[in-house]
Design a protein around this motif. Structure first.
Motif, PDB file in Angstrom:
ATOM      1  N   PHE A  13       0.917  -1.228   0.022  1.00 24.64           N
ATOM      2  CA  PHE A  13      -0.121   0.134  -0.021  1.00 24.64           C
ATOM      3  C   PHE A  13       0.691   1.291  -0.086  1.00 24.64           C
ATOM      4  CE2 PHE A  13      -2.949  -2.961   1.569  1.00 24.64           C
ATOM      5  CZ  PHE A  13      -4.239  -2.559   1.060  1.00 24.64           C
ATOM      6  N   ASP A  14       0.333   2.368  -0.809  1.00 23.51           N
ATOM      7  CA  ASP A  14       1.162   3.407  -0.875  1.00 23.51           C
ATOM      8  C   ASP A  14       0.742   4.013   0.298  1.00 23.51           C
ATOM      9  OD1 ASP A  14       2.667   3.866  -3.350  1.00 23.51           O
ATOM     10  OD2 ASP A  14       0.695   4.108  -4.289  1.00 23.51           O
ATOM     11  N   PHE A  15       1.810   5.075   1.130  1.00 26.25           N
ATOM     12  CA  PHE A  15       1.236   5.698   2.136  1.00 26.25           C
ATOM     13  C   PHE A  15       0.005   6.203   2.017  1.00 26.25           C
ATOM     14  CE2 PHE A  15       6.085   6.454   3.422  1.00 26.25           C
ATOM     15  CZ  PHE A  15       6.308   5.144   3.791  1.00 26.25           C
ATOM     16  N   ALA A  16      -0.273   6.989   0.874  1.00 28.18           N
ATOM     17  CA  ALA A  16      -1.368   7.844   0.537  1.00 28.18           C
ATOM     18  C   ALA A  16      -2.668   6.971   0.790  1.00 28.18           C
ATOM     19  CB  ALA A  16      -1.342   8.788  -0.678  1.00 28.18           C
ATOM     20  N   ASP A  17      -2.511   5.686   0.769  1.00 22.80           N
ATOM     21  CA  ASP A  17      -3.849   4.691   0.417  1.00 22.80           C
ATOM     22  C   ASP A  17      -4.255   4.141   1.887  1.00 22.80           C
ATOM     23  OD1 ASP A  17      -3.882   5.254  -2.076  1.00 22.80           O
ATOM     24  OD2 ASP A  17      -2.603   3.725  -2.939  1.00 22.80           O
ATOM     25  N   GLY A  18      -3.574   4.490   2.985  1.00 22.11           N
ATOM     26  CA  GLY A  18      -3.803   3.769   4.124  1.00 22.11           C
ATOM     27  C   GLY A  18      -4.110   4.798   5.327  1.00 22.11           C
ATOM     28  N   GLY A  19      -4.296   4.405   6.467  1.00 26.96           N
ATOM     29  CA  GLY A  19      -4.621   5.045   7.688  1.00 26.96           C
ATOM     30  C   GLY A  19      -4.376   4.377   8.918  1.00 26.96           C
ATOM     31  N   GLY A  30       4.070   1.877   9.473  1.00 25.75           N
ATOM     32  CA  GLY A  30       3.269   2.207   8.292  1.00 25.75           C
ATOM     33  C   GLY A  30       2.053   2.785   8.500  1.00 25.75           C
ATOM     34  N   ALA A  31       1.041   2.635   9.326  1.00 24.20           N
ATOM     35  CA  ALA A  31      -0.254   3.064   9.603  1.00 24.20           C
ATOM     36  C   ALA A  31      -0.041   4.563  10.082  1.00 24.20           C
ATOM     37  CB  ALA A  31      -0.736   2.476  10.841  1.00 24.20           C
ATOM     38  N   THR A  37       0.457  11.363   6.275  1.00 24.75           N
ATOM     39  CA  THR A  37       0.265  11.481   4.511  1.00 24.75           C
ATOM     40  C   THR A  37      -1.152  12.073   4.432  1.00 24.75           C
ATOM     41  OG1 THR A  37       2.088   9.860   4.052  1.00 24.75           O
ATOM     42  CG2 THR A  37       0.437  10.751   2.304  1.00 24.75           C
ATOM     43  N   ARG A  38      -2.362  11.200   5.069  1.00 27.70           N
ATOM     44  CA  ARG A  38      -3.371  11.566   4.771  1.00 27.70           C
ATOM     45  C   ARG A  38      -3.895  12.956   5.305  1.00 27.70           C
ATOM     46  NH1 ARG A  38      -7.930  11.406   7.254  1.00 27.70           N
ATOM     47  NH2 ARG A  38      -7.454  10.974   9.221  1.00 27.70           N
ATOM     48  N   LEU A  39      -3.307  13.321   6.422  1.00 27.46           N
ATOM     49  CA  LEU A  39      -3.350  14.732   7.035  1.00 27.46           C
ATOM     50  C   LEU A  39      -2.686  15.867   6.356  1.00 27.46           C
ATOM     51  CD1 LEU A  39      -3.395  13.430  10.898  1.00 27.46           C
ATOM     52  CD2 LEU A  39      -5.382  14.135   9.447  1.00 27.46           C
ATOM     53  N   GLY A  40      -1.998  15.514   5.260  1.00 29.71           N
ATOM     54  CA  GLY A  40      -1.244  16.492   4.657  1.00 29.71           C
ATOM     55  C   GLY A  40       0.129  16.954   5.232  1.00 29.71           C
ATOM     56  N   LEU A  41       0.542  16.207   6.173  1.00 33.07           N
ATOM     57  CA  LEU A  41       1.948  16.408   6.885  1.00 33.07           C
ATOM     58  C   LEU A  41       3.072  16.141   5.792  1.00 33.07           C
ATOM     59  CD1 LEU A  41       1.161  15.070  10.399  1.00 33.07           C
ATOM     60  CD2 LEU A  41       1.349  17.469   9.736  1.00 33.07           C
ATOM     61  N   PRO A  42       4.295  16.921   6.027  1.00 40.58           N
ATOM     62  CA  PRO A  42       5.116  16.620   4.778  1.00 40.58           C
ATOM     63  C   PRO A  42       5.967  15.215   4.917  1.00 40.58           C
ATOM     64  CG  PRO A  42       5.901  18.068   6.478  1.00 40.58           C
ATOM     65  CD  PRO A  42       4.415  17.822   7.116  1.00 40.58           C
ATOM     66  N   VAL A  43       5.479  14.183   4.415  1.00 42.13           N
ATOM     67  CA  VAL A  43       5.877  12.763   4.483  1.00 42.13           C
ATOM     68  C   VAL A  43       6.645  12.360   3.121  1.00 42.13           C
ATOM     69  CG1 VAL A  43       5.360  10.291   5.008  1.00 42.13           C
ATOM     70  CG2 VAL A  43       4.368  12.131   6.303  1.00 42.13           C
ATOM     71  N   PRO A  44       7.844  12.047   2.930  1.00 43.44           N
ATOM     72  CA  PRO A  44       8.525  11.587   1.508  1.00 43.44           C
ATOM     73  C   PRO A  44       7.295  10.510   1.096  1.00 43.44           C
ATOM     74  CG  PRO A  44      10.109  11.717   3.286  1.00 43.44           C
ATOM     75  CD  PRO A  44       8.865  11.805   4.104  1.00 43.44           C
ATOM     76  N   ARG A  77       6.330   4.434  -8.645  1.00 43.26           N
ATOM     77  CA  ARG A  77       5.632   5.775  -8.509  1.00 43.26           C
ATOM     78  C   ARG A  77       6.594   6.574  -7.496  1.00 43.26           C
ATOM     79  NH1 ARG A  77       0.329   2.610  -6.481  1.00 43.26           N
ATOM     80  NH2 ARG A  77      -0.034   1.486  -8.081  1.00 43.26           N
ATOM     81  N   VAL A  78       7.329   5.993  -6.635  1.00 37.94           N
ATOM     82  CA  VAL A  78       8.237   6.781  -5.788  1.00 37.94           C
ATOM     83  C   VAL A  78       9.163   7.461  -6.611  1.00 37.94           C
ATOM     84  CG1 VAL A  78      10.026   6.817  -3.994  1.00 37.94           C
ATOM     85  CG2 VAL A  78       7.766   5.463  -3.772  1.00 37.94           C
TER      86      VAL A  78
END
Length: 171
Positions: A13-19, A30-31, A37-44, A77-78
């Motif tokens: 799972f991409d970071f953007a696809d989890g929680g 990972g979670a 990432t979901r919250l918009g924080l600066p995560v590579p 993708r990365v």
């Protein structure tokens, strides 16, 4: 939570696809990365190989057939997002590989930084960073972390070798 679709199990799972709701599947790190990432924080950009991949490996005694293809897709993708390629001798993409369970276990989980450095790519890092010493120190750390974590080489052997070189160099 299941990762199964009608056709197959999803292992990556991409970071953007989890929680955080996926902690059992993605592990704590990972979670948390997914949630940040979901919250918009600066995560590579990055991805997580699921605990289901590990369970399947333990059950079968081999890497699940679909896993490497999924890793390749997510790595691409990365690379596209970062504008760098893993193994590029001029400007290498470097990765951090971290293990993690559902709950944090200090001292139990290992990290390997600067995956992607080689005898060739280290010169590209030196050129792009403008700092030879930094690049070679990153490479030294990669070899030390990989040796200790993956190959089981006692960490103190690396430290003793480094200390001997420092003494010989007078630094």
């Amino acid at each position: 939570m299941t990762t199964e679709t009608a056709a197959e199990t999803i292992y990556v799972f991409d970071f953007a696809d989890g929680g955080m709701h996926m902690k059992d599947l993605l592990g704590g790190k990972g979670a948390n990365l997914a949630e940040m990432t979901r919250l918009g924080l600066p995560v590579p950009p990055g991805f997580t190989i699921t605990t289901e991949a590990c369970r399947t490996y333990l059950k079968l005694g081999e890497i699940p057939e679909a896993l490497m293809g999924e890793v390749g897709e997510h790595l691409l993708r990365v690379e596209q997002t970062m504008g760098r390629r893993l193994g590029d001798p001029a400007d290498p993409l470097l990765l951090s590989v971290r293990s993690g369970g559902k709950f944090s276990m200090p001292g139990m989980m290992e990290t390997i930084l600067d995956v992607g450095l080689t005898d060739i790519t280290v010169t590209g890092l030196a050129a792009t960073s403008g700092d030879d010493r930094f690049a070679w120190d990153c490479y030294r750390r990669l070899i030390s972390m990989y040796g200790a974590t993956v190959e089981g080489v006692p960490h103190d052997l690396f430290e003793r070798a480094l200390a001997a070189h420092r003494r010989a160099a007078g630094v």
